[in-house]
Design an enzyme around this catalytic site. Structure first.
Site, PDB file in Angstrom:
ATOM      1  N   GLY A  87      -3.338  10.223  17.653  1.00 17.41           N
ATOM      2  CA  GLY A  87      -4.395   9.703  16.796  1.00 17.41           C
ATOM      3  C   GLY A  87      -5.741   9.758  17.490  1.00 17.41           C
ATOM      4  O   GLY A  87      -6.740  10.231  16.920  1.00 17.41           O
ATOM      5  N   HIS A  88      -5.782   9.290  18.743  1.00 20.13           N
ATOM      6  CA  HIS A  88      -7.020   9.386  19.522  1.00 20.13           C
ATOM      7  C   HIS A  88      -7.418  10.848  19.728  1.00 20.13           C
ATOM      8  O   HIS A  88      -8.597  11.195  19.652  1.00 20.13           O
ATOM      9  CB  HIS A  88      -6.845   8.722  20.896  1.00 20.13           C
ATOM     10  CG  HIS A  88      -6.528   7.264  20.842  1.00 20.13           C
ATOM     11  ND1 HIS A  88      -5.270   6.770  21.125  1.00 20.13           N
ATOM     12  CD2 HIS A  88      -7.307   6.187  20.553  1.00 20.13           C
ATOM     13  CE1 HIS A  88      -5.289   5.457  21.016  1.00 20.13           C
ATOM     14  NE2 HIS A  88      -6.503   5.075  20.663  1.00 20.13           N
ATOM     15  N   LYS A 115      -7.218   4.234  10.391  1.00 17.44           N
ATOM     16  CA  LYS A 115      -6.176   3.205  10.480  1.00 17.44           C
ATOM     17  C   LYS A 115      -6.806   1.816  10.617  1.00 17.44           C
ATOM     18  O   LYS A 115      -6.315   0.850  10.049  1.00 17.44           O
ATOM     19  CB  LYS A 115      -5.235   3.467  11.661  1.00 17.44           C
ATOM     20  CG  LYS A 115      -4.094   2.444  11.745  1.00 17.44           C
ATOM     21  CD  LYS A 115      -3.047   2.852  12.764  1.00 17.44           C
ATOM     22  CE  LYS A 115      -3.546   2.657  14.177  1.00 17.44           C
ATOM     23  NZ  LYS A 115      -3.601   1.213  14.560  1.00 17.44           N
ATOM     24  N   SER A 160       0.053   4.206  16.938  1.00 21.17           N
ATOM     25  CA  SER A 160      -0.603   3.027  17.498  1.00 21.17           C
ATOM     26  C   SER A 160      -0.139   2.837  18.927  1.00 21.17           C
ATOM     27  O   SER A 160       1.042   3.055  19.237  1.00 21.17           O
ATOM     28  CB  SER A 160      -0.251   1.769  16.684  1.00 21.17           C
ATOM     29  OG  SER A 160      -0.691   0.596  17.347  1.00 21.17           O
ATOM     30  N   SER A 161      -1.058   2.426  19.788  1.00 18.77           N
ATOM     31  CA  SER A 161      -0.673   2.124  21.168  1.00 18.77           C
ATOM     32  C   SER A 161       0.359   1.007  21.203  1.00 18.77           C
ATOM     33  O   SER A 161       1.193   0.947  22.110  1.00 18.77           O
ATOM     34  CB  SER A 161      -1.909   1.731  21.977  1.00 18.77           C
ATOM     35  OG  SER A 161      -2.849   2.783  21.982  1.00 18.77           O
ATOM     36  N   ARG A 162       0.308   0.108  20.233  1.00 19.13           N
ATOM     37  CA  ARG A 162       1.241  -1.031  20.206  1.00 19.13           C
ATOM     38  C   ARG A 162       2.652  -0.641  19.760  1.00 19.13           C
ATOM     39  O   ARG A 162       3.571  -1.450  19.872  1.00 19.13           O
ATOM     40  CB  ARG A 162       0.685  -2.148  19.314  1.00 19.13           C
ATOM     41  CG  ARG A 162      -0.527  -2.862  19.920  1.00 19.13           C
ATOM     42  CD  ARG A 162      -0.934  -4.075  19.087  1.00 19.13           C
ATOM     43  NE  ARG A 162      -1.919  -4.898  19.776  1.00 19.13           N
ATOM     44  CZ  ARG A 162      -3.229  -4.855  19.587  1.00 19.13           C
ATOM     45  NH1 ARG A 162      -3.729  -3.976  18.721  1.00 19.13           N
ATOM     46  NH2 ARG A 162      -4.050  -5.639  20.245  1.00 19.13           N
TER      47      ARG A 162
END
Length: 283
Positions: free
Chosen positions: A36-37, A149, A185-187
């Protein structure tokens, strides 16, 4: 690619670029970068001569009970991804570089920050607006790139830029998803195997709501209720919110008129995940 830790070093390099007439793009991140990044960096590289990626877990947007200390970090991997994508600078300051002991100035906003994530994370957007303002001043970018997002964040940044006359173009970029639909997501790394499977209810509900709207359902309340029901059927999921709001003002709407953001935050175990879709009424 340069890895830079000080504000002065970033400013010195950017001034040199500007003297050469080069355009500068900024991608603000909290690190632990994923596809995503990378999509944001790719777009920035395509549209600017030089790109700065900030890699900073911003303490002012975390409440005391949130995951500041456990937030995932991997600077080496981040640097590899940035270099491969073509970034010119990876800016990874220490918190003390961004916030001195005497720091006491914040950028606050009313209205847009009071619904959705702002309702359950009341200091969050004050921290976001403050750090993004600082990054804009440090980097002086021509364009800055943010993911859809975090749709509320994107709307807030756009409003802040308009209100405070920042000379920067804000570019929103689409949500990047895993093959099975889960928003990157990083999470996501917090999730165990069962939770990772359970987390699919978010994207399933998003796709369901999106299809209902596209098929002519005009009641936002009906769409939200169906999405909530689907999520509630997953035992590991606990809803923070599922709401339909005006995409610009973040105020609750009951009909799918104009441009509507349908957004959610859902806990899977202790991990809070977000997802959304934007519906634009045909003209």
């Amino acid at each position: 690619m340069q890895i830079v830790k000080t504000i002065e070093a970033v400013r010195t390099q950017v001034k040199a670029w500007k003297k050469q007439g080069l355009s500068v793009g900024l991608v603000p991140t909290m690190g632990f970068l994923h596809e995503g990044h990378k999509s944001l960096i790719d777009k920035a590289v395509a549209e600017n001569d030089k790109v700065v990626v900030s890699d900073f877990v911003n303490p002012t947007q975390f409440a005391p009970n949130e995951d500041l200390e456990s937030y995932p970090r991997d600077l080496e991997q981040d640097a590899r991804l940035c270099e491969q994508a073509g970034a010119a600078i990876l800016f990874c300051p220490e918190p003390s570089e961004m916030y001195t002991d005497r720091f006491c100035t914040f950028v606050d906003m009313q209205g847009l920050t009071e619904e959705l994530c702002g309702k359950t994370r009341p200091i969050h957007f004050r921290g976001v607006c403050t750090v993004v303002s600082k990054l804009f001043h440090i980097v002086q970018p021509d364009r800055a790139y943010f993911g859809q997002k975090d749709a509320q964040q994107l709307a807030i940044i756009k409003q802040m830029v308009e209100d405070l006359n920042f000379d920067v173009q804000i570019v929103g970029c689409p949500i990047i998803r895993e093959a099975d639909g889960l928003a990157k997501s990083s999470r996501n790394t917090y999730l165990d195997t069962a939770q990772r499977q359970a987390a699919l209810v978010l994207s399933q509900a998003v796709f369901m709501g999106q299809k209902m709207a596209e098929n002519g359902e005009t009641s936002a309340d009906v769409i939200v209720a169906k999405m909530q029901k689907h999520i509630e059927e997953e035992p590991l999921a606990k809803i923070d919110y599922v709401k339909a709001v005006d995409a610009k003002t973040m105020q609750i709407v009951h009909e799918m008129k104009g441009t509507v953001l349908v957004a959610m935050a859902v806990y899977i175990g202790k991990t809070r995940l977000i997802d959304n879709f934007i519906y634009e009424e045909a003209k």
